[in-house]
Structure formats: structure tokens, C-alpha cells
Design an enzyme around this catalytic site. Structure first.
Site, PDB file in Angstrom:
ATOM      1  N   HIS A  64      32.515 122.123  64.115  1.00 48.40           N
ATOM      2  CA  HIS A  64      32.517 123.375  63.348  1.00 48.40           C
ATOM      3  C   HIS A  64      31.314 124.256  63.640  1.00 48.40           C
ATOM      4  O   HIS A  64      30.198 123.791  63.828  1.00 48.40           O
ATOM      5  CB  HIS A  64      32.719 123.125  61.851  1.00 48.40           C
ATOM      6  CG  HIS A  64      31.601 122.454  61.103  1.00 48.40           C
ATOM      7  ND1 HIS A  64      30.581 123.165  60.505  1.00 48.40           N
ATOM      8  CD2 HIS A  64      31.364 121.156  60.794  1.00 48.40           C
ATOM      9  CE1 HIS A  64      29.783 122.322  59.863  1.00 48.40           C
ATOM     10  NE2 HIS A  64      30.224 121.104  60.034  1.00 48.40           N
ATOM     11  N   ASP A 165      23.898 120.619  61.345  1.00 42.04           N
ATOM     12  CA  ASP A 165      25.266 120.480  60.826  1.00 42.04           C
ATOM     13  C   ASP A 165      25.950 121.839  60.970  1.00 42.04           C
ATOM     14  O   ASP A 165      25.707 122.713  60.148  1.00 42.04           O
ATOM     15  CB  ASP A 165      25.196 120.017  59.375  1.00 42.04           C
ATOM     16  CG  ASP A 165      26.547 119.956  58.698  1.00 42.04           C
ATOM     17  OD1 ASP A 165      27.572 120.033  59.387  1.00 42.04           O
ATOM     18  OD2 ASP A 165      26.577 119.846  57.455  1.00 42.04           O
ATOM     19  N   GLU A 195      34.436 125.164  57.901  1.00 44.00           N
ATOM     20  CA  GLU A 195      34.465 123.726  57.570  1.00 44.00           C
ATOM     21  C   GLU A 195      33.758 123.448  56.259  1.00 44.00           C
ATOM     22  O   GLU A 195      34.201 122.636  55.451  1.00 44.00           O
ATOM     23  CB  GLU A 195      33.805 122.911  58.701  1.00 44.00           C
ATOM     24  CG  GLU A 195      33.991 121.395  58.564  1.00 44.00           C
ATOM     25  CD  GLU A 195      32.917 120.693  57.742  1.00 44.00           C
ATOM     26  OE1 GLU A 195      33.076 119.494  57.466  1.00 44.00           O
ATOM     27  OE2 GLU A 195      31.910 121.342  57.349  1.00 44.00           O
ATOM     28  N   GLU A 196      32.631 124.130  56.057  1.00 43.18           N
ATOM     29  CA  GLU A 196      31.785 123.815  54.899  1.00 43.18           C
ATOM     30  C   GLU A 196      32.433 124.189  53.566  1.00 43.18           C
ATOM     31  O   GLU A 196      31.952 123.793  52.514  1.00 43.18           O
ATOM     32  CB  GLU A 196      30.417 124.501  55.039  1.00 43.18           C
ATOM     33  CG  GLU A 196      29.577 124.000  56.213  1.00 43.18           C
ATOM     34  CD  GLU A 196      29.054 122.582  56.033  1.00 43.18           C
ATOM     35  OE1 GLU A 196      29.294 121.974  54.978  1.00 43.18           O
ATOM     36  OE2 GLU A 196      28.407 122.083  56.973  1.00 43.18           O
ATOM     37  N   ASP A 218      30.758 115.628  64.361  1.00 40.52           N
ATOM     38  CA  ASP A 218      29.999 116.220  63.258  1.00 40.52           C
ATOM     39  C   ASP A 218      28.795 115.334  62.955  1.00 40.52           C
ATOM     40  O   ASP A 218      28.675 114.235  63.504  1.00 40.52           O
ATOM     41  CB  ASP A 218      30.906 116.363  62.021  1.00 40.52           C
ATOM     42  CG  ASP A 218      30.479 117.507  61.101  1.00 40.52           C
ATOM     43  OD1 ASP A 218      29.284 117.865  61.087  1.00 40.52           O
ATOM     44  OD2 ASP A 218      31.350 118.029  60.383  1.00 40.52           O
ATOM     45  N   HIS A 304      22.137 119.311  55.062  1.00 43.12           N
ATOM     46  CA  HIS A 304      22.234 120.426  54.110  1.00 43.12           C
ATOM     47  C   HIS A 304      20.876 120.818  53.527  1.00 43.12           C
ATOM     48  O   HIS A 304      20.807 121.383  52.436  1.00 43.12           O
ATOM     49  CB  HIS A 304      23.261 120.158  53.003  1.00 43.12           C
ATOM     50  CG  HIS A 304      24.673 120.264  53.503  1.00 43.12           C
ATOM     51  ND1 HIS A 304      25.750 120.498  52.696  1.00 43.12           N
ATOM     52  CD2 HIS A 304      25.191 120.183  54.756  1.00 43.12           C
ATOM     53  CE1 HIS A 304      26.862 120.548  53.416  1.00 43.12           C
ATOM     54  NE2 HIS A 304      26.535 120.339  54.682  1.00 43.12           N
TER      55      HIS A 304
HETATM   56 CO    CO Z   1      27.950 120.181  56.372  1.00 46.06          CO
HETATM   57 ZN    ZN Z   2      29.348 119.387  59.272  1.00 41.78          ZN
END
Ligand code: CO
Ligand code: ZN
Length: 333
Positions: A64, A165, A195-196, A218, A304
């Protein structure tokens, strides 16, 4: 490869606003693919045709492009920007953070006074200060999106950036495409959107491609810092082959194929069971009548947060594993 990681992670593209990162990736893969297209949700679909033979199996590999972010929801009379989140943004990661709007304008995040200074503020108590003196003076409009502002940091084997990420998954996909000389598969690398906020780009792109099998690339969580429990994954011990996460069970045949391929090619790997969270593979697995899928994960500390950390050796080994998988077809899949 570090330069590419820096370029990708320093690009601002929260979910739904992936055009900036899409152009960076498109320029990088120019000349490497047989077919490149962008679908209605903005997924960048990059096809590499099979070396020989018709009726090749279609394989989808998703990484992503989007990252977590913020979106302005209200500008108050004094020019402070109230916001809500895009994806899993933790309030404790926001205190004192610097953010940058998609337009390029920077700001800093702070909070209203708390009952106790040690409390974690909730997002509705927080605001972005962009240096404005009044609402009229504020350059930000309701609906403008922002992401963490944090430059790439090279610590040798360990690399730190916002949006590892999943820009690191995008790097693995780009480098695998570059290294791929021949494959019996009809390969679709998909740089997915949104995606998130619930693997939305993977859902539509998988429907369009209708793959026979697939996997996502990922980041995953880590167990190798103080106080972390119940995770086996560690930085530097190889890419992780996902068996389960919070939203998906990998197809055991895909897991077996990945493990056998890694062992044959002498690529170090880890076995992954992630307690929460999921990836684009979940959406791929459930599209149409169902698809056998798995996931290759890059162990990543502090996911994150504005400073996510990976080990370059895991990244390089993930590239090797993807290339090996595409050269060693899974029997019966
Ligand atoms: Co993420
Ligand atoms: Zn991710």
C-alpha cells in the site's frame, strides 16, 4: 536502496491522497513493466507478463502506498486547526508532532490543558497550530489532509522514517520488479490506495485483476524492545511469513510455498502470528469467490509513530524472497 527508501518515506500521501506517491513510484518503475495502469480508486497496477506460455496463473502482489494522517475538521476564531484522524493515529504519538499538509504547509500539534499533565489527550482536545493569528489568517481549509513531518534517518543497518508502513513494502515491490528476470506467472504488482482506512484499494484492484493467488507485502509488529511480550518477530532476523493476523488466516498452501522457497534459497525468515491488525491480503482473500493468499512482512518497530524503524537486511531478504517465489511456482496454486 537507502536513497529510494528516503524518497518514498519523505513523500506525503495520506489515504485517499496518493497521487504524489503514485507519481514517485511510477517514475521509479518506468521501463520495468509490460503494462502500467491506474484504476478508479487510484491503485497503480503494474503488470509483468509471463516469460513464456499462455494460460499463466495471475498472481497479485499488493503493497500500500497510503499512510496514516490527519484531516482538518474546523478552524477556530483564533486560527487553530481542529482535526480528525485518517487511519490508526494514536494521540500519544501526536503530542508535539510536526505535521505537513498535502499542500506543503507545516504545523505543530498540541492540546488543550488536561486535568493532569500526565494524561493522554484525546484527539478532540488537540489542535494544529500553523502560525495563524485568526481564522481569516489561517491558510488551511476544512478538509485539507496532513501527515507526520519527519525526515528519514540512516542509523546504519537500522533505518527510521515516518510511513515505513508501507513505503518499505513499496520499495520491496519496486526492487523485486527490477530484479525479476523471468517468471511463469502473470504478475500484477499493485501499489494500493486507502489501506489504512480498511484495505479499500486492494478490494477493488483484486476484483479487477481476478488473481488466482496473491500476497501482500507490509510491515508487522515487533517483540524485541523493552517490555514487549507475545510477539516473536524481531528486526534483522529476516522477513516474516505471515500465518495469522487480526483479520486473516493465510492459506496454508501459500505459507508452505513461502517457507519451502525461503529454505531452498537460504533466505532467513521468521514465522509470524500478529495479534491485531491486518493487511491488503485480507481484502484479496475475500474478493469474488475467494483467493488463496499470504503475506510477507517486514518487522517494523514503532509502527504508526512518526519514527518507524526497519532493518535493511530484512528489506533486502524480502526482495530476494519475492523474486524467488515468482521463479518457483507453487504447485497446484
Ligand atoms: Co499501517
Ligand atoms: Zn501497512
Amino acid at each position: 536502496m537507502k536513497k529510494l527508501i528516503q524518497t518514498l518515506t519523505e513523500t506525503f500521501s495520506p489515504s485517499g491522497y496518493e497521487s504524489a506517491i503514485r507519481e514517485v513510484i511510477r517514475a521509479e518503475i518506468d521501463g520495468l513493466a509490460d503494462e502500467i495502469r491506474v484504476d478508479a480508486l487510484g491503485n497503480l497496477i503494474v503488470r509483468k507478463k509471463p516469460t513464456k506460455g499462455k494460460d499463466a496463473r495471475r498472481i497479485m502482489i499488493a503493497a500500500h502506498m497510503d499512510e496514516i494522517g490527519l484531516v482538518a475538521s474546523h478552524i477556530d476564531d483564533n486560527g487553530f486547526v481542529r482535526f480528525t484522524t485518517i487511519g490508526g493515529v494514536y494521540p500519544q504519538m501526536l503530542m508535539g508532532a510536526r505535521v505537513r499538509f498535502y499542500s506543503g504547509l507545516p504545523g505543530i500539534v498540541h492540546t488543550e490543558p488536561l486535568d493532569k499533565p500526565t494524561d493522554t489527550p484525546s484527539v478532540d482536545k488537540m489542535f494544529i497550530d500553523v502560525g495563524a493569528k485568526s481564522r481569516a489568517d489561517c491558510p488551511i481549509k476544512v478538509g485539507e489532509v496532513a501527515a507526520f513531518e519527519r525526515p528519514f534517518l540512516d542509523l546504519g543497518d537500522r533505518l527510521v522514517a515516518k510511513s515505513m508502513d508501507d513505503r518499505i513494502g513499496c520499495v520491496v515491490a519496486i526492487e523485486a520488479l527490477r530484479a525479476l528476470k523471468s517468471t511463469p506467472y502473470d504478475v500484477y504488482f499493485v501499489f494500493t490506495t486507502q489501506e489504512e482506512i480498511g484495505t479499500r484499494g486492494a478490494e477493488t484492484s483484486a476484483f479487477g485483476i481476478d488473481p488466482h493467488l496473491g500476497f501482500s507485502i507490509d510491515v508487522t509488529a515487533w517483540g524485541d524492545t523493552p517490555g514487549r511480550k507475545n510477539f516473536d518477530m524481531a528486526l534483522g532476523k529476516g522477513p516474516a511469513i505471515k500465518i495469522k493476523d487480526g483479520g486473516m488466516l493465510s492459506d496454508p498452501r501459500i505459507v508452505e510455498w513461502m517457507i519451502q522457497t525461503a529454505e531452498k534459497a537460504k533466505i532467513p525468515y521468521q514465522r509470524e502470528v500478529l495479534l491485531g491488525g491486518t493487511t491488503d491480503a485480507r481484502a484479496m482473500q475475500l474478493v469474488r469467490a475467494g483467493v488463496p493468499v499470504g503475506c510477507i512482512s517486514i518487522p517494523c518497530r514503532y509502527v504508526h509513530s512518526p519514527s518507524e524503524m526497519v532493518d535493511i537486511n530484512d528489506v533486502q531478504n524480502a526482495v530476494k524472497l519475492v523474486v524467488a517465489l515468482l521463479g518457483n511456482p507453487a504447485s497446484g496454486l
